[in-house]
Design an enzyme around this catalytic site. Sequence first.
Site, short mmCIF file in Angstrom:
data_model
loop_
_atom_site.label_atom_id
_atom_site.label_comp_id
_atom_site.label_asym_id
_atom_site.label_seq_id
_atom_site.Cartn_x
_atom_site.Cartn_y
_atom_site.Cartn_z
CD GLU A 188 -2.43 1.03 2.93
OE1 GLU A 188 -2.01 0.20 3.78
OE2 GLU A 188 -3.40 1.78 3.14
CE LYS A 226 -7.04 0.89 3.88
NZ LYS A 226 -5.80 1.29 4.58
CB CYS A 280 -3.94 -2.10 4.52
SG CYS A 280 -2.95 -2.34 6.02
#
Length: 265
Positions: free
Chosen positions: A40, A111, A145
Amino acid sequence: MKYRVGICQFKPELLDVRANLDKMEQLLYNKKADLIVLPELANSGYLFNSSDEVYSIAENAFRGITSQLFLNMAKQNNTSYVVGLAEKDEDKIFNSAILVNPDQSIFVYRKTHLFLEEKLWFTPGNTGFNIFPAKKDVKLGIMICFDWIFPESARTLSLKGAQIIAHPANLVLPWCQQAMITRSLENRVFTLTCNRTGKDINVDKQMSFTGMSQILDPEGKIMARLDQEEEKVIIAEIETDNALDKNITPANDLFKDRRSEFYQK
Ligand code: ACM
């Protein structure tokens, strides 16, 4: 299909995009694989102090210097890459990951579940969870993540047909690597969690990252795992068809046996 997958764990330099692109290029030099996942925010580091800082390193997902480097490497090495970056789209900044393919196609995931101070800097992702074609048309899902702690992320990608989930990460909590064993098993899917290492320090703040990037098979077996500090590419050969079979016993198909009428929305 036999498919070579890899993860490239390293320590980005905070706010130094040029240095990070050079490091990724060096680490990936001559690494032959079908698909390699990077962390990331791999081109910028993680621990920002202001929106101006984030703005200064954010770039267009399709025309920025990060996508340019990966387009070149994808062609040269005949490899698909997934790499995290701060994506600028008009006045919004997303914490995104791009899939860059040898045929020069690019796909973007933004995300969904922002973590801690990310909520100050980024707009929550608006793409949802999608399946993209990686090299040889392998069905690839992407999550980033903290998406891991919401089982719906990997579940949705798997229900949509992901054979592999690419999972760029900057992990700070201690649970993800072990928890991903369950994510792989409960969905019978390959997962590639690529974390970063080291520490970001920014004025009076610091944050340490846990490394231990890993490649898991659909039974949750650890095919490869790096240690907490290594800066390294590791590659494993997988059989992608293993992720198509959702039987956990001869009588239990993980998806057909779902009783969604009893599940809470
Ligand atoms: C995280 O989502 N970077 C912990």
